[in-house]
Design a protein around this motif. Structure first.
Motif, PDB file in Angstrom:
ATOM      1  N   PHE A  93      14.999   5.776  74.976  1.00 46.22           N
ATOM      2  CA  PHE A  93      14.534   5.740  76.333  1.00 46.22           C
ATOM      3  C   PHE A  93      14.662   7.116  76.683  1.00 46.22           C
ATOM      4  CE2 PHE A  93      15.495   6.944  80.937  1.00 46.22           C
ATOM      5  CZ  PHE A  93      14.628   5.396  81.379  1.00 46.22           C
TER       6      PHE A  93
ATOM      7  N   ARG B  15      12.495   9.111  79.886  1.00 49.60           N
ATOM      8  CA  ARG B  15      12.139   8.487  81.829  1.00 49.60           C
ATOM      9  C   ARG B  15      10.876   9.919  81.581  1.00 49.60           C
ATOM     10  NH1 ARG B  15      13.513   9.884  86.969  1.00 49.60           N
ATOM     11  NH2 ARG B  15      11.836  10.878  88.325  1.00 49.60           N
TER      12      ARG B  15
ATOM     13  N   GLU C 270      15.976  -4.255  76.866  1.00 48.40           N
ATOM     14  CA  GLU C 270      14.916  -4.063  77.544  1.00 48.40           C
ATOM     15  C   GLU C 270      14.815  -4.366  78.550  1.00 48.40           C
ATOM     16  OE1 GLU C 270      11.658  -7.592  76.486  1.00 48.40           O
ATOM     17  OE2 GLU C 270      11.515  -6.825  74.732  1.00 48.40           O
ATOM     18  N   LYS C 271      15.817  -4.174  79.047  1.00 48.36           N
ATOM     19  CA  LYS C 271      16.545  -3.650  81.141  1.00 48.36           C
ATOM     20  C   LYS C 271      17.853  -3.451  80.831  1.00 48.36           C
ATOM     21  CE  LYS C 271      16.956  -8.588  82.010  1.00 48.36           C
ATOM     22  NZ  LYS C 271      16.665  -9.534  83.135  1.00 48.36           N
TER      23      LYS C 271
ATOM     24  N   ILE D  46      20.480  -2.914  83.452  1.00 52.13           N
ATOM     25  CA  ILE D  46      21.336  -3.994  85.088  1.00 52.13           C
ATOM     26  C   ILE D  46      21.667  -2.480  86.113  1.00 52.13           C
ATOM     27  CG2 ILE D  46      22.938  -4.720  86.266  1.00 52.13           C
ATOM     28  CD1 ILE D  46      20.909  -6.542  84.028  1.00 52.13           C
ATOM     29  N   VAL D  47      20.874  -2.849  87.512  1.00 49.20           N
ATOM     30  CA  VAL D  47      21.017  -1.935  88.291  1.00 49.20           C
ATOM     31  C   VAL D  47      21.903  -2.847  88.867  1.00 49.20           C
ATOM     32  CG1 VAL D  47      20.064  -0.041  90.166  1.00 49.20           C
ATOM     33  CG2 VAL D  47      19.014  -0.064  87.987  1.00 49.20           C
TER      34      VAL D  47
ATOM     35  N   ASN E 149      18.318  -5.245  93.341  1.00 49.46           N
ATOM     36  CA  ASN E 149      17.842  -6.732  93.011  1.00 49.46           C
ATOM     37  C   ASN E 149      17.158  -6.322  91.434  1.00 49.46           C
ATOM     38  OD1 ASN E 149      16.909  -9.263  92.869  1.00 49.46           O
ATOM     39  ND2 ASN E 149      15.235  -9.742  93.874  1.00 49.46           N
ATOM     40  N   TYR E 150      17.391  -5.573  91.382  1.00 53.90           N
ATOM     41  CA  TYR E 150      16.185  -4.563  90.853  1.00 53.90           C
ATOM     42  C   TYR E 150      16.871  -4.031  88.820  1.00 53.90           C
ATOM     43  CZ  TYR E 150      12.794  -3.444  94.893  1.00 53.90           C
ATOM     44  OH  TYR E 150      12.274  -3.741  95.410  1.00 53.90           O
ATOM     45  N   HIS E 151      15.860  -4.131  88.275  1.00 53.24           N
ATOM     46  CA  HIS E 151      16.304  -3.087  86.755  1.00 53.24           C
ATOM     47  C   HIS E 151      15.467  -2.064  86.159  1.00 53.24           C
ATOM     48  CE1 HIS E 151      13.697  -6.190  85.115  1.00 53.24           C
ATOM     49  NE2 HIS E 151      13.260  -5.479  84.366  1.00 53.24           N
ATOM     50  N   LEU E 152      16.332  -1.620  85.591  1.00 56.12           N
ATOM     51  CA  LEU E 152      15.396   0.078  84.832  1.00 56.12           C
ATOM     52  C   LEU E 152      14.740  -0.775  83.430  1.00 56.12           C
ATOM     53  CD1 LEU E 152      17.430   3.204  85.472  1.00 56.12           C
ATOM     54  CD2 LEU E 152      15.452   2.589  86.892  1.00 56.12           C
ATOM     55  N   PRO E 153      13.143  -0.789  83.615  1.00 54.34           N
ATOM     56  CA  PRO E 153      13.298  -0.805  82.298  1.00 54.34           C
ATOM     57  C   PRO E 153      13.390  -0.179  81.506  1.00 54.34           C
ATOM     58  CG  PRO E 153      11.046  -0.771  83.787  1.00 54.34           C
ATOM     59  CD  PRO E 153      12.295  -0.290  83.704  1.00 54.34           C
ATOM     60  N   ALA E 154      13.737  -0.720  79.899  1.00 49.74           N
ATOM     61  CA  ALA E 154      15.332   0.218  78.736  1.00 49.74           C
ATOM     62  C   ALA E 154      14.025   0.607  77.859  1.00 49.74           C
ATOM     63  CB  ALA E 154      16.294  -0.416  78.843  1.00 49.74           C
TER      64      ALA E 154
ATOM     65  N   ILE F  85      10.878  -1.861  75.606  1.00 47.74           N
ATOM     66  CA  ILE F  85       9.762  -1.675  76.690  1.00 47.74           C
ATOM     67  C   ILE F  85       8.855  -0.627  76.053  1.00 47.74           C
ATOM     68  CG2 ILE F  85       8.698  -1.283  78.491  1.00 47.74           C
ATOM     69  CD1 ILE F  85      10.046  -3.631  78.437  1.00 47.74           C
TER      70      ILE F  85
ATOM     71  N   TYR G  63      18.291   5.544  88.497  1.00 48.91           N
ATOM     72  CA  TYR G  63      19.110   4.872  89.266  1.00 48.91           C
ATOM     73  C   TYR G  63      19.006   4.843  89.989  1.00 48.91           C
ATOM     74  CZ  TYR G  63      23.454   1.579  87.549  1.00 48.91           C
ATOM     75  OH  TYR G  63      24.186   0.011  87.538  1.00 48.91           O
TER      76      TYR G  63
ATOM     77  N   TYR H  11       6.806   6.088  82.982  1.00 47.13           N
ATOM     78  CA  TYR H  11       7.851   5.240  82.768  1.00 47.13           C
ATOM     79  C   TYR H  11       7.577   5.215  84.448  1.00 47.13           C
ATOM     80  CZ  TYR H  11      12.279   3.646  82.348  1.00 47.13           C
ATOM     81  OH  TYR H  11      12.978   2.640  83.055  1.00 47.13           O
TER      82      TYR H  11
END
Lengths: 320, 320
Positions: A161, A163, A191-192, A194-195, A199-204, A207, B140, B167
């Motif tokens: 990962f 940033r 691939e993600k 969870i936040v 409702n969102y997630h971070l691409p992990a 990806i 996050y 990203y």
């Protein structure tokens, strides 16, 4: 007939625990969760302690690509999880150990966090690439004129990962990987992230790994779950026997697939990424049947409830 | 039996040209190539001129996502290609026309070049997102606290080649696309740009599109070849009839697939991305048979050689 996976019951747990000597625990979603991963999941600490009291060897195995073994050890102490340092295996640690074992002696181009670079450096390998990277001027010209800033000492691209991932890093990785002798290592393919509470997630990392695989037209060698690298390392170093090993994980396509492919017992906990509905839908997809756990629990701490039920049952029988 | 595709001969070309009234030309790799796309491929200008003299309608269709129709028109004039402006259809132009036709009235979040944004703006749509973008602080937390800088007016994510892709853009696109009503448009899915004279290539828009598709778990609606959007637009606006249309392209999985799927005639030219070996291997892969052209030529200019052969043949016959 009950649909798999089944809710774990007392008898099954007691039976299983009597047959195994080793427990593998995923971390995020099993032991803790939240923004900084500092929210301990209720009773996970006590459950881990109970397993150790029963004489089980406990290993933490995590796909998180941003932290070193030292980071995790410090975090475990801070949060009250009592685990030996060399029993903590994260994907950067596995990547570093892999490079060490094959005698890798060139530089590593890192698309990843400072933690990943630090772990690689610990085995004596020079790393470049972490942090923001920019190629000056028009890229096409930079390629033609050999001005991409490529380091001829690089012999591996290691991806986790990042940033700071950007197009210029993608291009540099693609160019390094044009050399078939350049290794291509990925920490993990999740691939993600969870936040929680949104409702969102971070691409992990997955990806980013996929993008570099597509651009370079090469598959990465994956270190984390579900790849079996970590299993082979545990076998070699700790004589781990899969039929005597129980894995708790929160993610079907990494943790549970890894456990099943290794021949271990595996239990899905519902305190993280995967939902019970997702698990119940697996049998319909032949591609995904290897992700199917035999049992599920709401969380790791539920093993305490089940074990304590048994004690109560015993007491009641004595009273009757 | 000769393996497909066949080297085009004089008789086949003459026969084909007598049956068609329209010619579609891909640009990069067919008309020009090189760092700035300013290196005219020998005799491509003369070949285009000859087709026009024969009364054929000529359209330029390109997947290049970085340039507007105006850019292309100016470039054609500069390089001596005589094509009407409204006969030049690039993937940004098609994307803009598509949004106009469906009456799109929100903002578009652009992951792409200034040229893509400009073309979208021309149909009256406000765009945001081009150029470098950075989200401050830990991601996050930014997600949890709603500090991603998302614009609630955005109703479409439009993706092309973006030198500034990073990203943070990936994350913003993923968040916008969480809303099922937000459109997801991709200019094209080409995965690489050939860099002439080097062993390297540039990762192209398709790599970025794939990453956003994987992160958002949604498929993009693709505007460029091989999608049939451009075909339907040509049908509606210019009464293009596929059986009377001949396409020249240098890329099997975009140009030739597009031609075949549309029911056009298609010829592969070997002056760009795809090689004859790649074309010859297609019949072995059932997944790729729709990429198979009937004929190939070394370059567009070879139609002149073939046609001139016929003239010479005619002269000879008269002399005999």
């Amino acid at each position: 007939m009950e649909t798999l996976p089944m809710s774990m019951d007392r008898d099954s747990l007691i039976q299983l625990l009597s047959e195994i000597d080793t427990v593998l625990l995923d971390c995020d979603g099993v032991l803790w969760q939240g923004a900084q991963g500092m929210d301990v999941i209720p009773r996970s600490r006590e459950a881990l302690e109970r397993l150790k009291q029963m004489g089980k060897r406990v290993f933490l195995i995590t796909n998180n690509s941003t932290k070193t073994q030292d980071h995790y050890f410090a975090k475990c102490r801070q949060l009250g999880f009592n685990v030996e340092k060399d029993h903590i295996l994260s994907s950067p640690y596995i990547a570093a150990q892999y490079l060490k074992e094959i005698g890798f002696d060139k530089k590593a181009y890192i698309i990843g966090s400072p933690g990943l670079a630090e772990e690689i450096q610990k085995v004596g390998i020079t790393t470049i690439g972490t942090g923001p990277e920019t190629i000056e001027g028009p890229l096409y010209n930079a390629v033609v004129e050999g001005k991409l800033g490529l380091d001829p000492g690089v012999g591996a691209v290691v991806v986790g990962f990042d940033r700071d991932f950007n197009y210029d890093k993608l291009l540099r990785a693609t160019c390094y990987l044009k050399d078939p002798d350049c290794l291509f290592i990925a920490t993990n393919t999740d691939e993600k992230y969870i936040v929680q509470g949104t409702n969102y997630h971070l691409p992990a990392a997955g990806i980013i790994v996929n993008a570099i695989e597509a651009a370079s037209e090469r598959p990465a060698r994956v270190m984390g779950k579900p790849s079996l690298n970590i299993f082979h390392m545990l076998q070699a170093r700790f004589n781990l026997q899969p039929e005597k090993t129980l894995l708790f994980g929160d993610t079907l396509h990494t943790d549970i697939l890894f456990g099943n492919e290794s021949g271990m017992w595996s239990i899905l906990v519902l305190s993280g990424v995967s939902t019970l509905m997702e698990a119940r839908e697996l049998p319909q997809d032949p591609q995904k049947q290897k992700q199917l756990p035999l049992f599920y629990l709401q969380s790791l701490g539920d093993i305490l409830t089940l074990m304590d039920e048994q004690v109560n049952g015993g007491v009641n029988e004595q009273q009757n």
